[in-house]
Design an enzyme around this catalytic site. Structure first.
Site, short mmCIF file in Angstrom:
data_model
loop_
_atom_site.label_atom_id
_atom_site.label_comp_id
_atom_site.label_asym_id
_atom_site.label_seq_id
_atom_site.Cartn_x
_atom_site.Cartn_y
_atom_site.Cartn_z
N GLU A 135 24.30 82.12 1.62
CA GLU A 135 25.26 82.63 0.84
C GLU A 135 26.70 81.96 0.97
OE1 GLU A 135 26.33 87.10 -0.96
OE2 GLU A 135 25.01 86.96 0.70
N TYR A 144 17.50 81.65 1.66
CA TYR A 144 18.30 83.01 1.37
C TYR A 144 17.51 83.50 0.30
CZ TYR A 144 21.80 85.76 -1.02
OH TYR A 144 22.66 86.87 -1.50
N ASP A 160 18.50 84.83 5.67
CA ASP A 160 18.44 86.08 5.30
C ASP A 160 17.12 86.25 4.25
OD1 ASP A 160 18.77 88.58 3.76
OD2 ASP A 160 20.90 87.97 2.89
N ASN A 186 16.28 89.28 3.42
CA ASN A 186 16.36 90.23 2.41
C ASN A 186 14.99 91.36 2.49
OD1 ASN A 186 18.67 90.89 1.07
ND2 ASN A 186 18.55 88.96 -0.13
N ASP A 244 29.11 90.43 6.25
CA ASP A 244 28.43 91.87 6.21
C ASP A 244 27.29 91.47 6.93
OD1 ASP A 244 27.54 90.62 4.31
OD2 ASP A 244 27.43 92.36 2.80
#
Length: 362
Positions: free
Chosen positions: A89, A191, A230, A232, A350
């Site tokens: 990101e 990602y 990440d 997810n 975050d």
């Protein structure tokens, strides 16, 4: 994963002359030869050393982190001294004019604002503790998604590509993949697309296709894999702070027709079962859970919800190091470097950085 899981709006731009390739800020970025989108190391360079210390981080906009939170992340890099830094990101647009063909391997620099942003990025990367790294980019057309891979000069990959398909000139859409091949293993920085809340072509179906391709990718490899980034998805109940909350989460009251698709994106049964299948079929293990058997309510989650609102204190582990079973005896440590619902150690994002250290592979 974004706070409140909302997509980032695309930024427009206006065409301007690009930076010269002789710009001194760009001179530190590697001495690589590009062949149809795959970068190969020039002949005659120093003997390669295999990386053994890795760091992954979803920066939630690399430019913002460099402008606002650089000291914290720089101190972490200086302390850990990783051989490889995988970033997701990055949200830096690819080179090329608005509406024109883009080059996902290069930062955009054809407008005044994009040139200034590129200079900020390159100035940081040419300064301590990043000056001894070489950087590869895989970028979206706009300020969305994108990945970067920083590898120490002494740890030279044999090849770097940007697609799960292994096609030379192809970058994964939105710059979601960077694949580096070393002598003894592959390193994959991803990602992974967010599952979304509704069953449409931009969410559930996209994620199912991604997981299918990941499965096809991991089963055909001819050397061990270190897969980071990440992802997810939170694999097990132990990987979220509030399993019941995430299992029953809804957006605007929408309930998917398939019960296995219900709940928080990243914690639906369908996503978790597909990850289990990828790990099983690919003979892979979750390095963090291999080391840390029990749930750690303070440091055991890599993503934390907004400190204000219903997501306060709600946390997930969605950033991983997944490694081939053949490497499990090489794992020295795998740690998360953020803690608490106030996002301490998250370096402004975050997501918190996650590190992996292996004993020397060769």
């Amino acid at each position: 994963m974004k706070r409140f899981f909302q997509p980032v709006k695309e930024d427009g731009s206006f065409k301007k002359p690009s930076l010269s390739s002789a710009d001194p800020l760009l001179s530190t970025v590697g001495d690589l030869v590009s062949v149809e989108g795959i970068h190969t190391v020039e002949a005659g360079e120093r003997e390669r050393r295999e990386p053994c210390k890795f760091l992954t981080w979803n920066a939630n906009s690399l430019l913002l982190r460099m402008k606002k939170d650089l000291p914290e992340f720089s101190n972490l890099v200086q302390t850990l001294d990783p051989d490889v830094i995988a970033i997701q990101e990055v949200r830096m647009p690819a080179a090329g004019p608005k509406g024109g063909q883009k080059n996902p391997s290069e930062l955009k620099d054809d407008t005044c604002s994009s040139r200034e942003e590129k200079q900020v990025i390159m100035r940081v990367l040419s300064s301590p503790p990043f000056q001894n790294y070489r950087v590869w980019w895989s970028l979206s057309d706009s300020k969305y998604a994108g990945t970067a891979l920083l590898i120490k000069n002494r740890c030279k990959p044999k090849k770097v590509s940007f697609s799960l398909d292994g096609k030379a000139s192809k970058h994964e859409p939105d710059g979601r993949v960077i694949l580096a091949e070393f002598e003894s293993f592959f390193l994959l920085n991803t990602y992974v697309p967010n599952n979304g809340w509704k069953d449409d072509e931009n969410s559930f179906q996209r994620r199912r296709k991604w997981d299918k391709r990941m499965l096809e990718f991991v089963v055909q490899l001819d050397k061990p894999l270190i897969w980071c980034g990440d992802l997810n998805v939170s694999h097990q109940d132990i990987d979220v702070s509030h399993p019941d909350f995430f299992s029953n989460a809804k957006l605007n009251g929408y309930i998917p027709p398939n019960k296995e698709d219900c709940g928080q994106p990243g914690f639906t049964l369908s996503e978790r079962r597909r990850l289990s299948n990828i790990l099983s079929q690919g003979k892979l293990i979750d390095a963090y859970r291999f080391i840390h058997k029990e749930q750690d309510m303070e440091r055991g989650f890599s993503w934390s919800g907004n400190p204000v609102g219903k997501y306060r204190g709600k946390r997930m582990r969605i950033d991983y190091f997944i490694v081939s079973e053949k490497l499990k005896d090489k794992i020295i440590s795998c740690d998360m470097h953020g803690h608490g619902i106030e996002l301490e150690g998250f370096c402004g994002s975050d997501h918190c950085p996650v590190s992996l250290e292996l004993s020397q592979l060769t």
